[in-house]
Scaffold this motif. Structure first.
Motif, PDB file in Angstrom:
ATOM      1  N   MET A  32       2.903  -2.912  -8.849  1.00 28.51           N
ATOM      2  CA  MET A  32       1.716  -1.842  -9.010  1.00 28.51           C
ATOM      3  C   MET A  32       1.121  -1.869  -7.824  1.00 28.51           C
ATOM      4  SD  MET A  32      -1.425  -1.750 -11.762  1.00 28.51           S
ATOM      5  CE  MET A  32      -0.493  -1.179 -12.940  1.00 28.51           C
ATOM      6  N   THR A  33       0.766  -0.843  -7.183  1.00 28.88           N
ATOM      7  CA  THR A  33       0.039  -0.752  -5.791  1.00 28.88           C
ATOM      8  C   THR A  33      -1.255  -0.945  -5.913  1.00 28.88           C
ATOM      9  OG1 THR A  33      -0.378   1.477  -6.050  1.00 28.88           O
ATOM     10  CG2 THR A  33       1.822   0.849  -5.231  1.00 28.88           C
ATOM     11  N   SER A  34      -1.741  -1.478  -4.844  1.00 31.61           N
ATOM     12  CA  SER A  34      -3.504  -1.692  -4.652  1.00 31.61           C
ATOM     13  C   SER A  34      -4.220  -0.392  -5.033  1.00 31.61           C
ATOM     14  CB  SER A  34      -3.587  -2.473  -3.390  1.00 31.61           C
ATOM     15  OG  SER A  34      -3.167  -1.560  -2.333  1.00 31.61           O
ATOM     16  N   SER A  35      -3.524   0.600  -4.692  1.00 32.82           N
ATOM     17  CA  SER A  35      -4.264   1.920  -4.719  1.00 32.82           C
ATOM     18  C   SER A  35      -4.376   2.200  -6.049  1.00 32.82           C
ATOM     19  CB  SER A  35      -3.757   3.073  -3.924  1.00 32.82           C
ATOM     20  OG  SER A  35      -2.460   3.199  -4.363  1.00 32.82           O
ATOM     21  N   GLU A  36      -3.422   1.926  -7.051  1.00 37.74           N
ATOM     22  CA  GLU A  36      -3.421   2.422  -8.267  1.00 37.74           C
ATOM     23  C   GLU A  36      -4.303   1.439  -8.866  1.00 37.74           C
ATOM     24  OE1 GLU A  36      -0.846   3.918 -12.082  1.00 37.74           O
ATOM     25  OE2 GLU A  36       0.231   2.448 -10.689  1.00 37.74           O
ATOM     26  N   ILE A  37      -4.392   0.150  -8.947  1.00 36.14           N
ATOM     27  CA  ILE A  37      -5.455  -0.849  -9.260  1.00 36.14           C
ATOM     28  C   ILE A  37      -6.800  -0.380  -8.929  1.00 36.14           C
ATOM     29  CG2 ILE A  37      -6.167  -3.206  -9.263  1.00 36.14           C
ATOM     30  CD1 ILE A  37      -3.327  -3.977  -8.456  1.00 36.14           C
ATOM     31  N   LEU A  75       4.276 -15.378  -3.346  1.00 34.21           N
ATOM     32  CA  LEU A  75       4.083 -14.565  -2.420  1.00 34.21           C
ATOM     33  C   LEU A  75       5.321 -13.811  -1.802  1.00 34.21           C
ATOM     34  CD1 LEU A  75       1.148 -16.537  -0.536  1.00 34.21           C
ATOM     35  CD2 LEU A  75       1.160 -15.164  -2.327  1.00 34.21           C
ATOM     36  N   ASP A  76       6.587 -14.222  -2.132  1.00 34.94           N
ATOM     37  CA  ASP A  76       7.572 -13.668  -1.694  1.00 34.94           C
ATOM     38  C   ASP A  76       7.815 -12.331  -2.366  1.00 34.94           C
ATOM     39  OD1 ASP A  76       8.378 -15.805  -0.038  1.00 34.94           O
ATOM     40  OD2 ASP A  76       9.867 -16.849  -1.688  1.00 34.94           O
ATOM     41  N   HIS A  77       6.914 -12.284  -3.389  1.00 28.50           N
ATOM     42  CA  HIS A  77       7.006 -10.768  -4.093  1.00 28.50           C
ATOM     43  C   HIS A  77       5.982  -9.843  -3.804  1.00 28.50           C
ATOM     44  CE1 HIS A  77      10.383 -12.151  -6.693  1.00 28.50           C
ATOM     45  NE2 HIS A  77       9.359 -13.540  -6.912  1.00 28.50           N
ATOM     46  N   VAL A  78       5.249 -10.168  -2.447  1.00 29.32           N
ATOM     47  CA  VAL A  78       4.458  -9.155  -2.275  1.00 29.32           C
ATOM     48  C   VAL A  78       5.016  -8.244  -1.024  1.00 29.32           C
ATOM     49  CG1 VAL A  78       2.186  -8.990  -0.760  1.00 29.32           C
ATOM     50  CG2 VAL A  78       2.437 -10.919  -2.566  1.00 29.32           C
ATOM     51  N   ARG A  79       4.539  -6.991  -1.118  1.00 30.21           N
ATOM     52  CA  ARG A  79       4.994  -6.006  -0.210  1.00 30.21           C
ATOM     53  C   ARG A  79       3.708  -5.240   0.375  1.00 30.21           C
ATOM     54  NH1 ARG A  79       8.466  -1.865  -2.351  1.00 30.21           N
ATOM     55  NH2 ARG A  79       6.992  -0.356  -1.697  1.00 30.21           N
ATOM     56  N   GLU A  80       3.613  -5.305   1.585  1.00 24.93           N
ATOM     57  CA  GLU A  80       2.378  -4.488   2.212  1.00 24.93           C
ATOM     58  C   GLU A  80       2.953  -3.370   3.005  1.00 24.93           C
ATOM     59  OE1 GLU A  80       0.475  -7.052   5.066  1.00 24.93           O
ATOM     60  OE2 GLU A  80      -1.212  -5.602   5.323  1.00 24.93           O
ATOM     61  N   ASN A 115      -1.290   0.031   1.561  1.00 18.90           N
ATOM     62  CA  ASN A 115      -1.110  -0.465   0.158  1.00 18.90           C
ATOM     63  C   ASN A 115      -0.256  -1.845   0.317  1.00 18.90           C
ATOM     64  OD1 ASN A 115      -1.900   0.859  -2.278  1.00 18.90           O
ATOM     65  ND2 ASN A 115      -0.361   2.664  -1.799  1.00 18.90           N
ATOM     66  N   PHE A 116      -1.031  -2.550  -0.935  1.00 19.23           N
ATOM     67  CA  PHE A 116      -0.281  -3.901  -1.273  1.00 19.23           C
ATOM     68  C   PHE A 116       0.782  -3.449  -2.660  1.00 19.23           C
ATOM     69  CE2 PHE A 116      -3.209  -6.204   1.353  1.00 19.23           C
ATOM     70  CZ  PHE A 116      -2.327  -6.966   1.987  1.00 19.23           C
ATOM     71  N   HIS A 117       1.837  -3.999  -2.833  1.00 15.13           N
ATOM     72  CA  HIS A 117       2.468  -3.987  -4.005  1.00 15.13           C
ATOM     73  C   HIS A 117       2.771  -5.357  -4.620  1.00 15.13           C
ATOM     74  CE1 HIS A 117       4.490   0.457  -3.273  1.00 15.13           C
ATOM     75  NE2 HIS A 117       3.981  -0.116  -2.008  1.00 15.13           N
ATOM     76  N   LEU A 118       2.147  -5.537  -5.742  1.00 13.38           N
ATOM     77  CA  LEU A 118       2.324  -6.836  -6.753  1.00 13.38           C
ATOM     78  C   LEU A 118       2.935  -6.829  -7.803  1.00 13.38           C
ATOM     79  CD1 LEU A 118      -1.611  -7.219  -6.324  1.00 13.38           C
ATOM     80  CD2 LEU A 118       0.014  -8.090  -4.696  1.00 13.38           C
TER      81      LEU A 118
END
Length: 244
Positions: A14-19, A47-52, A62-65
């Motif tokens: 889920m992206t930070s913008s959608e949150i 944290l290996d699963h974080v995309r910026e 955006n961050f992808h979590l």
């Protein structure tokens, strides 16, 4: 929203913008919360699963979590907001569990094309801005001595350290990188013999004060002395904000 998956896996993110959209929070505040969470987790393998995603200027877009990080982020949010985000996570997982239809594939490709075109436009705007900056500097007035109403970079750093506790790196950013940076007033010839005729930039005191007042007013205090700014990467020291 396009479902983002990490390379080599099928993790729904889920992206930070959608949150931000789901919770009604400002995207800049969600990004601030994510940075605080990442800082607290430090070396956690999750944290290996974080995309910026960053734009052409290097700012976070955006961050992808993944699910675990998304749920960790919203732990401190109210129950209704947590419920909205978790419900959306369930929807995304259901979508990811089934093959995409041709219409969804077409829509995803279209979204990707739009994103690429937007990034290209941003890069072009950034390039044009640099070219205008170079042209402006080539026409800058040169003085033999610094005018009384102007300050050199060194003096600006001294002033802002005393006034706001800002580091030299933050001052450099505001004067040279920030989209609302003040234009230099001109250049001054360096009178030292070893300077070999070099010149240095100076800024109007009035414009410098106005620029830093705006930068500080747009900043958000995270702790008593640490702040974040929507356009600046990471936290920075900021004190005496009330006197700005």
């Amino acid at each position: 929203m396009t479902i983002a998956k990490f390379q080599g896996g099928d993790t729904v993110t889920m992206t930070s913008s959608e949150i931000a959209e789901l919770t009604g929070k400002l995207h800049a505040h969600v990004i601030r919360d994510i940075r605080a969470m990442l800082e607290a987790l430090k070396d956690d393998p999750v944290l290996d699963h974080v995309r910026e995603d960053k734009d052409a200027r290097g700012y976070t877009e955006n961050f992808h979590l993944n699910r675990e990080l998304t749920e960790t982020l919203i732990t401190g949010y109210s129950i209704p907001l947590r419920h909205k985000v978790i419900r959306r996570l369930h929807d995304l997982e259901e979508q990811a569990a089934r093959p995409m239809t041709q219409a969804e594939i077409t829509a995803a490709n279209a979204n990707h094309l739009v994103a690429v075109e937007r990034q290209q436009r941003e890069q072009q705007v950034a390039l044009e801005r640099i070219e205008r900056r170079v042209e402006d500097l080539s026409q800058t007035v040169v003085w033999d001595h610094c005018p009384q109403n102007c300050q050199s970079l060194t003096r600006v750093k001294e002033t802002m350290l005393k006034r706001h506790g800002l580091s030299g790196a933050v001052v450099d950013y505001v004067l040279r990188v920030w989209p609302s940076q003040p234009n230099p007033a001109g250049m001054v010839r360096n009178g030292h013999e070893e300077a070999l005729g070099s010149q240095y930039l100076v800024w109007s005191k009035h414009h410098v004060t106005a620029a830093f007042h705006r930068f500080v007013s747009e900043s958000t205090m995270v702790t008593a002395t640490q702040a974040t700014h929507p356009y600046f990467e990471g936290r920075f020291r900021l004190v005496q904000k009330a006197q700005s």
